[in-house]
Design an enzyme around this catalytic site. Structure first.
Site, PDB file in Angstrom:
ATOM      1  N   GLU A 173       0.824  -1.229   0.000  1.00  0.00           N
ATOM      2  CA  GLU A 173       0.000   0.000   0.000  1.00  0.00           C
ATOM      3  C   GLU A 173       0.851   1.270   0.000  1.00  0.00           C
ATOM      4  O   GLU A 173       0.662   2.171   0.824  1.00  0.00           O
ATOM      5  CB  GLU A 173      -0.953  -0.010   1.212  1.00  0.00           C
ATOM      6  CG  GLU A 173      -1.991  -1.097   1.111  1.00  0.00           C
ATOM      7  CD  GLU A 173      -3.127  -0.992   2.140  1.00  0.00           C
ATOM      8  OE1 GLU A 173      -3.032  -0.196   3.086  1.00  0.00           O
ATOM      9  OE2 GLU A 173      -4.118  -1.730   1.971  1.00  0.00           O
ATOM     10  N   GLU A 292      -5.555  -8.258  -0.483  1.00  0.00           N
ATOM     11  CA  GLU A 292      -6.268  -7.975   0.777  1.00  0.00           C
ATOM     12  C   GLU A 292      -7.722  -7.702   0.416  1.00  0.00           C
ATOM     13  O   GLU A 292      -7.998  -6.758  -0.341  1.00  0.00           O
ATOM     14  CB  GLU A 292      -5.690  -6.752   1.499  1.00  0.00           C
ATOM     15  CG  GLU A 292      -4.357  -7.001   2.165  1.00  0.00           C
ATOM     16  CD  GLU A 292      -3.889  -5.818   3.004  1.00  0.00           C
ATOM     17  OE1 GLU A 292      -4.735  -5.132   3.611  1.00  0.00           O
ATOM     18  OE2 GLU A 292      -2.667  -5.595   3.028  1.00  0.00           O
TER      19      GLU A 292
END
Ligand code: AHR
Length: 505
Positions: A173, A292
């Site tokens: 991320e 995710e």
């Protein structure tokens, strides 16, 4: 009763299913590692300190690959602290979750644990506070046969054979301002490409995943992907996507429709990959690693009150209810409906932290979301058929009109089985589906599993672990080559159809 029609054709194949779409994730976060998979002082611990009760549930889920060690945690992780004699490992500050990491469980223990669980490792490198050199050292430690500084260090640590980890995430991320070492798209594109090229020089066949967007709502979504892809196209294999949903407004109709957003997100990322492919005149495809995904919101408020700089707090311990399981079922259906582009997906996470499995000192139990995940990973094998769904529609505040029925058909030819996964999101009415079995002559219903509950907010707890569980009680039949099934209002369904000689087995 509402009516819906499903249309499939044996030859109308979307894609083979990559088993890694049923992956999961263990981060050094909360009680995922400590008390989740590892608790040497527990009566449930094996000789390595791994919890056997957790292990049994992980094996039940047949998890093919597990991402490790983060997540946000990886962006401050010094892997060297997590290997070697435990008494010499330093405790470190973890900025991502504002806790203290003891490093008593590390890289080698995770590889051992994964082997016992029957899962492959998806390892993430730190591109937040670190860079190319540390990623290379880690790769040398994990995959190089021996005779060099880091491979010999591994051997000294008791691991003569390389771990031979094939799948690597290039950071985590990195588009998120919350990420330690957050980068702009071009800064990340540069470091990810350099790292990927260098890692490939040591081990050319690695499967490398570059960070895409942390959600479809990131302001940089789109330009982030194209910037990263334009620079790194030849060096990487996958671009990642992360997506979580919540029901903060307590609007179940909208909440259950969130997979419409996931569907659009995947379609857009695939389009971005293909745009860059065309622009660069390349032949290879970049595929998607949805590494995710889940529901995450129940624990948000309680987590604000947690004490900082302690070890293994009860962090992100969402207690999942029945409607969460329905959305998870719909998200799995969406993932399968994109099986041509989504080749890896990790339910985030596996134990205690936004997880299908929970543990306490006295045992382990299955949350509601365990079941759709279990059914998909167990029965969702083979090839996905293009599944045309003529569904009733319903109105939502968030997405307008959406289908009330999600459905996908999977042909598991090897087992002589055709499996239909379906969620009926209609909050009031049952829906009768019909499906012309065409080339599946002679197939009959082997089992129709359902998961239903009157109360969308019903949960499983340690005291009452069986409140929301599946049953083989669905009403379905095949007559004249047509399947007719009743999908109860608010239900998850798995209809297993099989050749006559395997029905009833
Ligand atoms: O899974 C929990 C967290 O969600 C991960 O650490 C991070 O990558 C994401 O924001």
């Amino acid at each position: 009763m509402k009516k819906a029609k499903i249309i499939i054709d044996k030859d109308f194949i979307l894609s083979a299913i990559d088993p890694r779409v049923y992956g999961s994730f263990i981060e050094h976060l909360g009680r995922a590692v400590y008390e989740g998979i590892y608790q040497p002082e527990s009566p449930f611990a094996d000789e390595q300190g791994f919890r056997k009760d957790t292990m049994a549930l992980v094996k039940e889920l047949q998890v093919p690959i597990v991402r490790y060690p983060g997540g946000n945690f990886v962006s401050g992780f010094c892997w060297e602290d997590s290997v070697g004699p435990k008494e010499k490992r330093p405790a470190r500050v973890d900025l991502a979750w504002q806790v203290v990491e003891s490093n008593q469980f590390g890289l080698n223990e995770f590889c051992d644990w994964s082997k016992k669980a029957g899962s492959d490792v998806m390892m993430a490198v730190n591109l937040g506070t670190r860079g190319v050199a540390e990623a290379l050292n880690l790769l040398e430690y994990c995959n190089f046969k021996g005779g060099t500084k880091f491979s010999d260090m591994r051997r000294e640590h008791g691991y003569e054979q390389p771990h031979n980890i094939r799948t690597w995430c290039l950071g985590n991320e990195m588009d998120g301002p919350w990420q330690t070492g957050h980068k702009t798209a071009s800064e990340y594109a540069r470091i990810a490409t350099e790292t990927a090229r260098a890692m490939r020089s040591m081990d050319p066949d690695l499967e490398l995943v570059a960070c895409g967007s942390s959600s479809s709502h990131m302001p940089t979504f789109g330009t982030w992907e194209t910037t990263v892809l334009e620079e790194g196209y030849d060096a990487i294999n996958y671009i990642s996507m992360h997506q979580y949903y919540g029901n903060r407004e307590d609007d179940s109709a909208s909440f259950l429709a969130n997979n419409v957003d996931l569907d659009e997100f995947i379609t857009n990322v695939a389009a971005q990959c293909d745009y860059v492919k065309g622009k660069l005149h390349r032949k290879k495809n970049i595929n998607i690693s949805l590494d995710e995904w889940n529901v995450w919101y129940h624990s948000n408020e309680q987590d604000k009150k947690l004490e900082k700089w302690v070890q293994k707090p009860h962090q992100l311990e969402d207690v999942y209810n029945f409607e969460d399981a329905l959305l998870v079922g719909s998200m799995l259906i969406t993932i399968l409906r994109h099986a041509d582009r989504v080749k890896m997906a990790c339910m985030a996470q596996l134990v205690n932290v936004i997880a299908p499995i929970m543990t306490s000192d006295t045992g382990a139990w299955r949350q509601t979301i365990f079941y759709p995940y279990l059914h998909a990973s167990t029965f969702g094998k083979g090839t996905v058929l293009n599944t045309l769904v003529q569904s009733p529609l319903y109105e939502t505040k968030k997405y307008g009109e959406v289908p009330s029925l999600d459905c996908v058909a999977v042909d598991h030819e090897e087992h002589g089985e055709l499996v239909v996964f379906a969620v009926n999101k209609d909050l009031q009415e049952d829906t009768e589906i019909t499906l012309d079995l065409r080339q599946y002559a002679g197939y009959g219903v082997k089992e129709h599993i359902t998961m239903c509950h009157e109360n969308l907010k019903a949960v499983n707890t340690e005291e009452n672990p069986g409140e929301v569980t599946p049953r083989a009680d669905g009403v379905s039949k095949v007559e004249g080559g047509v399947l007719t099934a009743v999908l109860k209002s608010k239900s998850w369904n798995v209809i297993r159809l099989a050749k006559p000689d395997s029905c009833g087995q």
